[in-house]
Design a protein around this motif. Sequence first.
Motif, mmCIF file in Angstrom:
data_model
loop_
_atom_site.group_PDB
_atom_site.id
_atom_site.type_symbol
_atom_site.label_atom_id
_atom_site.label_comp_id
_atom_site.label_asym_id
_atom_site.label_seq_id
_atom_site.Cartn_x
_atom_site.Cartn_y
_atom_site.Cartn_z
ATOM 1 N N ASP A 83 9.167 -26.581 45.656
ATOM 2 C CA ASP A 83 9.482 -27.956 46.027
ATOM 3 C C ASP A 83 9.644 -28.856 44.810
ATOM 4 O O ASP A 83 10.441 -29.795 44.836
ATOM 5 N N ASP A 84 8.866 -28.589 43.734
ATOM 6 C CA ASP A 84 8.869 -29.447 42.552
ATOM 7 C C ASP A 84 8.660 -28.580 41.313
ATOM 8 O O ASP A 84 7.535 -28.184 41.014
ATOM 9 N N VAL A 85 9.737 -28.268 40.615
ATOM 10 C CA VAL A 85 9.668 -27.391 39.441
ATOM 11 C C VAL A 85 8.727 -27.960 38.378
ATOM 12 O O VAL A 85 7.922 -27.227 37.807
ATOM 13 N N LYS A 86 8.822 -29.245 38.116
ATOM 14 C CA LYS A 86 7.998 -29.831 37.058
ATOM 15 C C LYS A 86 6.511 -29.738 37.392
ATOM 16 O O LYS A 86 5.692 -29.387 36.535
ATOM 17 N N ALA A 87 6.129 -30.022 38.624
ATOM 18 C CA ALA A 87 4.725 -29.932 39.030
ATOM 19 C C ALA A 87 4.246 -28.482 38.993
ATOM 20 O O ALA A 87 3.130 -28.197 38.523
ATOM 21 N N GLU A 88 5.070 -27.560 39.457
ATOM 22 C CA GLU A 88 4.687 -26.140 39.447
ATOM 23 C C GLU A 88 4.600 -25.628 38.020
ATOM 24 O O GLU A 88 3.719 -24.829 37.691
ATOM 25 N N GLU A 105 17.216 -29.434 34.069
ATOM 26 C CA GLU A 105 18.124 -29.865 35.131
ATOM 27 C C GLU A 105 19.494 -29.278 34.878
ATOM 28 O O GLU A 105 20.022 -29.362 33.772
ATOM 29 N N THR A 110 17.092 -27.706 39.427
ATOM 30 C CA THR A 110 16.231 -27.710 38.250
ATOM 31 C C THR A 110 15.577 -26.348 38.199
ATOM 32 O O THR A 110 15.096 -25.846 39.224
ATOM 33 N N GLN A 126 14.411 -25.517 41.980
ATOM 34 C CA GLN A 126 14.290 -26.596 42.956
ATOM 35 C C GLN A 126 15.694 -27.161 43.175
ATOM 36 O O GLN A 126 16.381 -27.489 42.220
#
Length: 128
Positions: A83-88, A105, A110, A126
């Motif tokens: 759902d969220d590449v940066k958070a993962e 990106e 992303t 994502q």
Amino acid sequence: MRISLASVMVDDQDKALSFYTDVLGFVKKHDIPMGGARWISVVSPDVPDGTELVLEPSGHPAVKPFKEALVADGIPFTSFSVDDVKAEHERLRGLGVRFTQEPTEMGAVTTAVFDDTCGNLIQMHQEG
């Protein structure tokens, strides 16, 4: 026709099972002895009856040069949706996962690429 199984070739099934469950968060679906190796599959906890990822032993002679060539060229073997590449990325980095590509990106997606500790590069992506 539906995809029910996908495989990733792993150098060490025990190490892979630990990484794919304890670090990535997949859930073990099957762990069946098959002679010297085991039939091990994991699934997403969000879709326990969905596509299974088989942690396939890398015993065939063609596997090692294939995996080494992909890693040398920086090519991921497969990709997982998040759902969220940066958070993962931050979560996994906090667990000691080594990334070969930071979140990037690329138009409508992303992506980031990490080492699965079992001889593969894996991409997460994502959309949107």
